[in-house]
Design an enzyme around this catalytic site. Structure first.
Site, mmCIF file in Angstrom:
data_model
loop_
_atom_site.group_PDB
_atom_site.id
_atom_site.type_symbol
_atom_site.label_atom_id
_atom_site.label_comp_id
_atom_site.label_asym_id
_atom_site.label_seq_id
_atom_site.Cartn_x
_atom_site.Cartn_y
_atom_site.Cartn_z
ATOM 1 N N ASP A 70 -10.781 2.140 -3.216
ATOM 2 C CA ASP A 70 -11.309 1.761 -1.902
ATOM 3 C C ASP A 70 -12.831 1.755 -1.897
ATOM 4 O O ASP A 70 -13.449 1.347 -0.918
ATOM 5 C CB ASP A 70 -10.808 2.742 -0.820
ATOM 6 C CG ASP A 70 -9.418 2.357 -0.321
ATOM 7 O OD1 ASP A 70 -8.876 1.338 -0.783
ATOM 8 O OD2 ASP A 70 -8.877 3.087 0.531
ATOM 9 N N ASP B 167 0.830 -1.213 0.000
ATOM 10 C CA ASP B 167 0.000 0.000 0.000
ATOM 11 C C ASP B 167 0.863 1.263 0.000
ATOM 12 O O ASP B 167 2.073 1.214 0.306
ATOM 13 C CB ASP B 167 -0.919 -0.021 1.227
ATOM 14 C CG ASP B 167 -2.278 0.612 0.960
ATOM 15 O OD1 ASP B 167 -2.371 1.457 0.050
ATOM 16 O OD2 ASP B 167 -3.236 0.262 1.674
HETATM 17 C C1 GLA Z 1 -5.748 1.733 2.196
HETATM 18 C C2 GLA Z 1 -6.168 0.563 1.311
HETATM 19 C C3 GLA Z 1 -7.238 -0.220 2.015
HETATM 20 C C4 GLA Z 1 -6.719 -0.704 3.346
HETATM 21 C C5 GLA Z 1 -6.233 0.461 4.172
HETATM 22 C C6 GLA Z 1 -5.543 -0.024 5.433
HETATM 23 O O1 GLA Z 1 -6.770 2.648 2.305
HETATM 24 O O2 GLA Z 1 -6.594 1.009 0.060
HETATM 25 O O3 GLA Z 1 -7.677 -1.306 1.222
HETATM 26 O O4 GLA Z 1 -5.689 -1.624 3.131
HETATM 27 O O5 GLA Z 1 -5.325 1.269 3.452
HETATM 28 O O6 GLA Z 1 -5.100 1.017 6.219
#
Ligand code: GLA
Length: 763
Positions: free
Chosen positions: A572, A502
């Protein structure tokens, strides 16, 4: 002279001139100057069938099955574009490059000539590919052809400044399957003193004049990525750019240009391109007064400079370009094929995406051994193949205020480390994946307390936080070593098959105080090079580990990161209706085979919308299927339905992930409908997903006219979810399904259907 005047504006002159020019070229070519025409088989020195060079006309011609790309050295020594588009016949003549004469003192030839790679000098006012400041104050750079080589299907052309020892190697390589051309440049300082590169773009693509070009590009924001934009091109400049330090979701480094706006996805000429770069970037689309277009892309010049010492060189990112004469649909199918067969790790034999479970939306940061094991058991019961634990497992990570940078397993949550959980996951027949965000640090972490100088920053200036975190300066060798070190340790000590990598913010204060002042802006390049080298080294050492590129959703998806990662997280936003549009946009540039899509809870945490489990599954089954719902809340019926749907997905996943995608109805604008069709590479199967937003006034669902089938083959139709219309035929020819179409019955709100066609083998 006569020939020159006809070709003054190259083959891109008005069509009537072009035809006349071709006629004259043919007329003169055959009896008089046949030796100049490689197409007539007289003088081409061919080291490769796909790349031809005619040394009498100084013309290079690259041919793929469907595309020709032609350019030459003009009388000034400039590299000049001649043609890019549908494959020309071998006998078609290609006149030599002739620099445009310009029209007035305000319009010098250097700007009117469509150059492949131009230095900033000699009066250039269009976007230059390269701009240099020399230590004596000279900033004039005029690049002329010196030599070329053709090796391994790669054409390399060396340009050099007219007086200074600045060498530029341009590389051209055409992909054999899709005819997509990869271009890049390498700048080398062969002078005795350092100089500073201020602008460097990988390549320029030139399109001939047309007054009906339409530019498409993809824009977005967090939770609202991948919106397809369209604008008519008029004289002037459109700049697509990220100044964010990474690819970004505001605009993706992809473009497509259609000749006229086509009412049909699969019709018309389309030129498209994408950058393989995961840092700040820029693509300029310049249209001149003759409606000719130059597309120049690479590193953004914004806040950029790079010092090259004598003997040093700088390689640009690759700028890929392709052409389709089957519309924007055809363009995206070419890109998909190229990504899956030439870009992603393991290509062309990459692994299909397994069905995964991810705990993020179910648990947030509240992960622990017992909770994860309980979810793992439930996930395994419906056919999940990979169990992924998301954020919250490390350091003092209770929420997003602390812990990033401290990559030890949290002892309260996992008293015996990760091994018991991983063993449990394996015993359930799944592999194990883990979330990491390696490039970031929370100020509230041991790492930051120990190394506050490791983040991007300007000395004595505030450090702007995003999600309570700062960006580690990966350009530093010590930071690179730390990041590689902890990941290598994690993967060496634990049986981990997958990392969700990420990257949850963009850069601010992009300073590098420890570097000499004149070298500090190199951070934009060195950061990305180190990121790529960490990923490459990890993959080399831990060859079974797969990686997902995630950036708070789809803010780091590009052809650079996809060389080193197996899949991408588009957004997301997991609401299944919003996702139809997000996924539609994503697939203009990137393959369904790298697009992960999760089934999450209803009502959606994003917008409160309620949808059925079947609707959520069918939305996600159009890419790499994941499940991110809180399985602890599911009923027995939910588990039964999910098990059935996962089974149905596995039966079509090769077709969906690797097949040819046709957008029968795009969910854009006010469309009530969305329909995709994926056709297997070998044509044995087609998978069709159809969605209805809401029935209006009793209107029946539109007839679906399928595409990409063998007209003569017989296919049988199977409805897996949803109903066919009463009396619908279930066995007919490809022609029937494509021209008579399929009638399905969908009524109500947020309804969905899934059916397949299976080709019957001839007896
Ligand atoms: C980001 C990712 C999510 C999740 C969060 C965790 O927003 O896109 O899918 O993994 O971080 O903090």
């Amino acid at each position: 002279m006569r020939e020159r005047s006809f070709f003054q504006s190259g083959v891109f002159g008005p069509p009537q001139h072009r035809r006349l020019g071709i006629f004259l070229a043919v007329a003169f070519c055959v009896p008089v100057i046949a030796p100049r025409c490689p197409a007539l088989g007289q003088s081409a020195s061919t080291e490769s069938e796909r790349i031809q060079y005619d040394d009498t006309t100084h013309t290079f011609r690259m041919d793929g099955a469907g595309v020709s790309y032609v350019f030459g050295v003009n009388q000034n020594g400039e590299l000049q574009s001649l043609y890019w588009g549908k494959r020309l016949r071998p006998a078609d003549p290609m006149p030599p490059a002739r620099a445009d004469g310009g029209t007035s003192a305000f319009d010098l030839p250097v700007n009117a000539t469509p150059q492949e790679f131009a230095g900033w000098g000699g009066g250039l006012v269009v976007v230059p590919n390269l701009k240099i400041t020399f230590p004596d104050g000279n900033r004039d750079l005029v690049l002329h052809y010196v030599s070329h080589t053709i090796q391994n299907n790669t054409l390399t052309i060396t340009l050099k400044d007219i007086s200074r020892d600045v060498a530029v190697d341009l590389t051209y390589k055409m992909d054999e399957e899709t005819d997509i051309l990869a271009r890049s440049a390498r700048i080398e300082n062969r002078t005795q003193l350092p100089f500073t590169i201020e602008d460097v773009f990988a390549a320029t693509w030139n399109l001939g004049p047309s007054n009906d070009y339409q530019l498409r590009y993809l824009t977005g924001r967090w939770a609202g990525e991948w919106n397809l934009q369209q604008t008519a091109l008029h004289p002037g400049k459109v700049v697509l750019e990220s100044r964010r330090g990474s690819t970004g979701d505001e605009v993706n480094p992809w473009f497509a240009i259609e000749r006229s706006s086509q009412p049909d996805q699969d019709v018309g000429d389309v030129w498209f391109g994408a950058l393989g770069w995961s840092g700040s970037w820029q693509i300029n689309v310049e249209t001149d007064w003759q409606n000719r277009v130059r597309i120049t892309g690479g590193n953004t010049p914004f806040d950029f400079s790079y010092v090259l010492a004598p003997g040093q060189s700088l390689e640009t990112p690759r700028f890929y370009g392709g052409y389709s004469n089957t519309g924007i649909g055809g363009a995206s199918r070419l890109l998909h094929r190229f990504e899956l067969d030439s870009i992603v790790p393991g290509a062309p034999h990459r692994r299909l995406r397994p069905v995964l479970y991810n705990s993020w939306e179910a648990t947030g940061f509240d992960v622990n051994e017992a909770g994860q094991e309980a979810l793992a058991e439930k996930a395994a019961s419906i056919g999940v193949e990979r169990f992924v634990m998301d954020d919250g497992w490390f350091g003092e990570r209770k929420d997003d205020h602390a812990g990033l940078g401290d990559w030890y397993v949290n002892p309260q949550k996992f008293p015996q480390g990760l091994k018991p959980l991983i063993d449990k996951v394996h015993s359930l027949g799944m592999d194990f994946g883990l979330w990491v965000e390696p490039e970031m640090v929370n100020p509230n972490s041991d790492l930051y307390r120990k190394h506050p100088d490791w983040v991007l920053n300007f000395a004595d200036r505030p450090r702007t936080e995003g999600r309570h975190q700062l960006v580690l300066n990966l350009a530093r060798d010590d930071v690179r070593a730390y990041v590689y070190g902890f990941l290598d340790k994690l993967l060496s000590e634990n049986d981990i098959s997958f990392l969700k990598w990420d990257y949850n913010r963009n850069w601010s204060e992009p300073g590098w105080p420890a570097a000499p002042v004149e070298k500090q802006k190199e951070v934009y390049v060195k950061y990305v090079h180190n990121l790529y080298s960490i990923l490459a080294d990890l993959r080399e050492k831990h060859q079974h580990v797969e990686i997902e590129s995630c950036s708070g959703g789809g803010a780091r998806v590009d052809l650079g990161i996809l060389r080193l990662t197996d899949e991408a997280w588009p957004s997301d936003n997991t609401d299944p209706f919003d996702r139809l549009g997000i996924q539609d946009g994503f697939t203009y540039a990137y393959a369904p085979g790298v697009m992960m899509a999760w089934v999450t809870d209803s009502p959606s945490g994003m917008n409160g919308r309620s949808t059925s489990l079947v609707y959520r599954f069918l939305s996600s089954m159009q890419g790499g299927l994941g499940i991110g719902a809180n399985l602890n809340k599911w009923t027995t019926e939910d588990f039964a339905a999910a098990k059935r749907l996962v089974g149905e997905y596995k039966a079509v996943r090769t077709t969906v992930q690797d097949g040819a995608l046709y957008r029968l109805i795009s969910p854009v604008g006010e469309s009530e409908y969305s329909v995709t069709e994926s056709v297997a590479r070998d044509g044995h199967q087609a998978a069709i997903f159809a969605f209805l937003h809401s029935s209006q006034k009793g209107q029946p669902y539109p007839q679906l006219y399928l595409r990409g089938l063998d007209p003569n083959a017989v296919y049988s139709l199977h409805a897996h979810e949803g109903k066919l219309a009463d009396g619908a035929v279930q066995r007919a020819s490809g022609d029937y399904w494509m021209h008579h179409g399929v009638s399905i019955s969908l009524r109500g709100d947020f309804q969905a259907a899934f059916f397949t066609l299976e080709r019957e083998e001839a007896q």
